[in-house]
Scaffold this motif. Structure first.
Motif, PDB file in Angstrom:
ATOM      1  N   SER A   1       0.835  -1.200   0.000  1.00  0.00           N
ATOM      2  CA  SER A   1       0.000   0.000   0.000  1.00  0.00           C
ATOM      3  C   SER A   1       0.867   1.246   0.000  1.00  0.00           C
ATOM      4  O   SER A   1       1.928   1.286   0.631  1.00  0.00           O
ATOM      5  CB  SER A   1      -0.908   0.009   1.237  1.00  0.00           C
ATOM      6  OG  SER A   1      -0.143   0.038   2.425  1.00  0.00           O
TER       7      SER A   1
ATOM      8  N   LYS B   1      -6.661   2.718   5.633  1.00  0.00           N
ATOM      9  CA  LYS B   1      -5.997   4.026   5.635  1.00  0.00           C
ATOM     10  C   LYS B   1      -5.202   4.227   6.920  1.00  0.00           C
ATOM     11  O   LYS B   1      -5.465   3.592   7.938  1.00  0.00           O
ATOM     12  CB  LYS B   1      -7.042   5.148   5.492  1.00  0.00           C
ATOM     13  CG  LYS B   1      -7.826   5.114   4.188  1.00  0.00           C
ATOM     14  CD  LYS B   1      -8.843   6.238   4.137  1.00  0.00           C
ATOM     15  CE  LYS B   1      -9.654   6.211   2.841  1.00  0.00           C
ATOM     16  NZ  LYS B   1     -10.672   7.288   2.798  1.00  0.00           N
TER      17      LYS B   1
ATOM     18  N   ASP C   1      -0.082   5.202   0.678  1.00  0.00           N
ATOM     19  CA  ASP C   1      -1.167   6.091   1.085  1.00  0.00           C
ATOM     20  C   ASP C   1      -0.716   7.547   0.961  1.00  0.00           C
ATOM     21  O   ASP C   1       0.224   7.975   1.629  1.00  0.00           O
ATOM     22  CB  ASP C   1      -1.574   5.787   2.526  1.00  0.00           C
ATOM     23  CG  ASP C   1      -2.880   6.473   2.920  1.00  0.00           C
ATOM     24  OD1 ASP C   1      -3.392   7.286   2.133  1.00  0.00           O
ATOM     25  OD2 ASP C   1      -3.386   6.188   4.027  1.00  0.00           O
TER      26      ASP C   1
END
Length: 360
Positions: free
Chosen positions: A87, A247, A89
């Motif tokens: 990921s 998140k 972000d």
């Protein structure tokens, strides 16, 4: 052959990251993120095949360019790279990595030195936040030696003064996205607030903790972490963030009365690990929450009075001083400006190598 990409490793505040010129990375976000994952060595809990340090504070990236805005010098995109997950972000800000933007921009020739000190105005593209960074440049380079000290970093260094402009609601759209200084989430009084970083602020006592526990103890407290995650998931939609399960925002701040002469004590989660100190924007946001009458933070804080206020935010390894300019009325205060002190140092300048990916 491996792909070679110009890169600097810089310690910014209490974080460390890889800094790139935007022109040296793919413009396509998916291709860019694949490169960043490879550079940092993710996904892997040790990040053994990359530059990452196997911790959220050392798995960060700055992507930098001259600003397209006439009143700004530099545009900066921050990326939090996952460690065990693939990921990248770009939702949050990072004030620590921001501290390294001035030295990087000067070293890469994006801005000139302007005498004994140089002010660089930086726009964070993640949120549109603008900040003025003032660094020492007596010899034409970013200063390194000095008497500035920040808890969480050994020794002293040259100061970098940061003043934030317009951080209110930078991610959530409003300082208080629900309009309230106090909400009830999962049975706990909280302040859902964003003054540069979306943070859920709550009294540690309301979760059965003192707020003064060692970081290592809280990191092993699975019951507490499960409760915090339930609160995060419920608060996400209330903060205009939607589903936050994947998140890094909102962050969590457990607050308590200070014990070391400060204004408020904190234990910050980022969001699943207890921070060794507290992030820049999280400290600004907690200090702002403490200025709101009736909030959980205000109930435990020792708040200085006056328009110009200096708040020492205690954390597991020391304190973080935030300077607030507060206007409005006692009943409805308005935080007009926030500032703080950071340090930064260039650690390495060279090339990051990325192995070619196998053909599909």
């Amino acid at each position: 052959m491996q792909i070679a990409i110009p890169c600097m490793l810089i310690r910014g505040g209490t974080s460390k990251g890889a800094y790139f010129l935007s022109q040296d990375l793919p413009s396509d976000p998916a291709e860019r993120d694949a490169i960043l994952l490879a550079v940092m060595g993710s996904p892997d809990k040790r990040q053994i095949d990359g530059l990452g340090g196997a911790h959220p504070l050392t798995s960060k990236v700055a992507i930098v360019s001259r600003s397209t805005e006439p009143d700004c010098d530099i545009d900066f995109l921050f990326a939090q790279v996952g460690i065990e997950t693939a990921s990248v972000d770009t939702t949050p800000n990072c004030g620590n990595i921001l501290a390294g933007i001035g030295p990087f921009a000067l070293a890469r020739g994006l801005v000139p030195a302007a005498g004994a000190s140089t002010t660089v105005r930086v726009r964070t593209l993640n949120t549109g936040t603008v900040a003025d960074l003032v660094m020492q440049t007596g010899d034409g380079q970013a200063g390194v030696t000095g008497e500035a000290r920040i808890d969480g970093v050994p020794g002293t260094s040259a100061p970098i003064d940061i003043s934030f402009l317009g951080t209110e609601g930078s991610v959530c759209g409003a300082l208080l996205p629900t309009g309230n200084a106090v909400d009830i989430v999962d049975g706990v009084e909280v302040t859902l607030i964003d003054n540069g970083m979306p943070v859920i602020v709550m009294r540690a006592a309301d979760l059965g903790r003192t707020g003064h526990e060692p970081r290592e103890e809280l990191d092993k407290d699975l019951e507490l972490k499960a409760r915090i995650q339930r609160i995060r998931l419920a608060a996400g939609p209330l903060m205009n963030l939607g589903d936050v399960s994947g998140k890094v925002v909102p962050k969590i701040a457990l607050v308590a009365a200070p014990r070391a002469g400060g204004a408020i004590a904190t234990r910050s989660f980022i969001p699943h690990e207890c921070h060794a100190s507290i992030g820049v924007f999280a400290a600004v946001t907690v200090a702002t929450a403490a200025a709101l009458p009736g909030s959980p933070a205000a109930s435990v804080a020792i708040m200085p009075s006056g328009r110009e206020r200096s708040l020492s935010v205690e954390h597991p390894t020391g304190e973080f001083t935030v300077r607030l300019t507060v206007g409005g009325t006692p009943e409805k205060p308005v935080v007009e400006r926030a500032g703080l002190l950071r340090t930064a140092r260039i650690l390495m300048d060279g090339q990051a190598f990325v192995a070619p990916r196998p053909a599909a």
